[in-house]
Motif scaffolding. Structure first.
Motif, PDB file in Angstrom:
ATOM      1  N   MET A   1       0.879  -1.367   0.194  1.00 52.02           N
ATOM      2  CA  MET A   1      -0.011   0.048  -0.048  1.00 52.02           C
ATOM      3  C   MET A   1       0.842   1.304  -0.035  1.00 52.02           C
ATOM      4  O   MET A   1       0.519   2.426  -0.662  1.00 52.02           O
ATOM      5  N   TRP A   2       1.937   1.232   0.587  1.00 50.55           N
ATOM      6  CA  TRP A   2       2.762   2.553   0.781  1.00 50.55           C
ATOM      7  C   TRP A   2       3.930   2.532  -0.120  1.00 50.55           C
ATOM      8  O   TRP A   2       4.682   1.589  -0.658  1.00 50.55           O
ATOM      9  N   HIS A  28      -2.579   8.874  -2.963  1.00 54.93           N
ATOM     10  CA  HIS A  28      -2.885   7.731  -2.031  1.00 54.93           C
ATOM     11  C   HIS A  28      -1.684   6.909  -1.490  1.00 54.93           C
ATOM     12  O   HIS A  28      -1.182   6.179  -2.290  1.00 54.93           O
ATOM     13  N   GLY A  29      -1.008   6.579  -0.256  1.00 52.71           N
ATOM     14  CA  GLY A  29      -0.437   5.835   0.051  1.00 52.71           C
ATOM     15  C   GLY A  29       1.187   6.347   0.037  1.00 52.71           C
ATOM     16  O   GLY A  29       2.296   5.687   0.378  1.00 52.71           O
ATOM     17  N   LEU A  63      -3.887   9.824   2.340  1.00 61.42           N
ATOM     18  CA  LEU A  63      -4.981   8.996   2.137  1.00 61.42           C
ATOM     19  C   LEU A  63      -5.980   9.524   1.313  1.00 61.42           C
ATOM     20  O   LEU A  63      -6.610  10.665   1.556  1.00 61.42           O
ATOM     21  N   ASP A  65      -8.315   7.250  -0.656  1.00 59.62           N
ATOM     22  CA  ASP A  65      -9.119   6.179  -0.629  1.00 59.62           C
ATOM     23  C   ASP A  65      -9.678   5.734   0.857  1.00 59.62           C
ATOM     24  O   ASP A  65      -9.252   4.919   1.386  1.00 59.62           O
ATOM     25  N   GLU A 180      -2.391   0.361   8.131  1.00 59.10           N
ATOM     26  CA  GLU A 180      -2.956  -0.358   6.903  1.00 59.10           C
ATOM     27  C   GLU A 180      -3.858  -1.329   7.606  1.00 59.10           C
ATOM     28  O   GLU A 180      -5.120  -1.390   7.125  1.00 59.10           O
ATOM     29  N   ARG A 184      -8.580  -0.853   7.865  1.00 56.54           N
ATOM     30  CA  ARG A 184      -9.676  -2.166   7.608  1.00 56.54           C
ATOM     31  C   ARG A 184     -10.507  -2.256   8.812  1.00 56.54           C
ATOM     32  O   ARG A 184     -11.644  -2.404   8.717  1.00 56.54           O
TER      33      ARG A 184
END
Ligand code: BTN
Length: 254
Positions: A1-2, A28-29, A63, A65, A180, A184
């Motif tokens: 993700m990063w 993003h990320g 971020l 998303d 991360e 979620r």
């Protein structure tokens, strides 16, 4: 993700992330990490975030998303992620570590043995009524041995209770993996609020001498009665009047 961008020195990772995002040159990320900041920013314009070069974790990430269910409480997702990261590190390093030595202080300070070890800065970027993204800056005092006189009684670092220096890169990687994961995990807003309320429960025993909101309103002699569904602090005056503070600086009675 990063995607990580590392710098030896910057004025501020937050300022850089914000301007690259505004210019549509980062998204993003993307994570901006500095070994040292010459003008590190705190939650308030008058509050600087100073660091000893090479000693601490200083980063900002973008971020876009963002789960709709938690878009207005991203600062708490970040704060709870930092809390969990610090507890994990200290638990591993010290084997039997009492997790309650690390506390979240509303809205976003992380305390170790009552002193500030980390701070979170969260900036929402809007396009009219719609949220374009959030830029979150995190500073964790990791290996800093001493602090300037003006903050020495209030600040600490993980190193203060550890025998060895911690590797910054591993600390960074654990923090980013935790963020991360929590992004979620806390898509379930009720779960986020439950954890936030439980982590802030200890503050109900504090007496607040005064609270000042960004528009200059000041309230005196308060007790904390809870956290609203938007993460605001619910306080009560000695006469029993309730106020809901979305944002405020708090002065506590000694
Ligand atoms: C606070 O507690 O007032 C928030 C401190 C946030 C500091 C971090 S360090 C990395 C990022 N870049 C900045 O200029 N500030 C944040």
């Amino acid at each position: 993700m990063w995607t990580i961008h590392h710098y030896d020195e910057l004025p501020s990772t937050q300022t850089l992330a914000r301007s690259l995002f505004d210019e549509a040159k980062a998204g993003h990320g993307e994570v901006f990490v500095a070994a040292h900041q010459s003008s590190g920013r705190g939650q308030y314009v008058w509050r600087m975030w100073d660091d000893e070069p090479g000693a601490n974790l200083l980063l900002s990430f973008i971020l876009t998303d963002i789960p709709e269910s938690i878009s207005d409480v991203m600062q708490f997702v970040a704060g709870l992620s930092v809390l969990s990261t610090i507890r994990t590190i200290l638990d591993r390093e010290l084997r039997s570590f009492d997790a309650s030595r690390v506390k979240l202080k509303w809205p976003n300070d992380i305390l170790l043995d009552g002193k500030k070890v980390s701070g979170v800065l969260s900036e929402a970027v809007w396009s009219g009524q719609s949220l374009k993204g959030v830029i979150i800056g995190i500073g964790i005092n990791v290996n800093q041995e001493s602090f300037p006189a003006r903050v020495a009684s209030k600040a600490t670092a993980l190193k203060h209770i550890l025998a060895d220096t911690l590797p910054l890169q591993q600390t960074r990687d654990l923090l980013l993996a935790t963020i991360e994961y929590t992004l979620r995990y806390y898509t379930d807003r009720a779960r986020l609020l439950a954890d936030l309320r439980s982590e802030l429960e200890w503050m109900k025993s504090l007496s607040v001498e005064s609270a000042t909101t960004p528009d200059g309103a000041t309230f005196s002699s308060l007790t904390i009665s809870g956290i609203s569904d938007s993460g605001a602090l619910i306080v009560q005056t000695s006469e029993g009047t309730e106020h809901v503070l979305q944002s405020a600086t708090l002065n506590f009675k000694a």
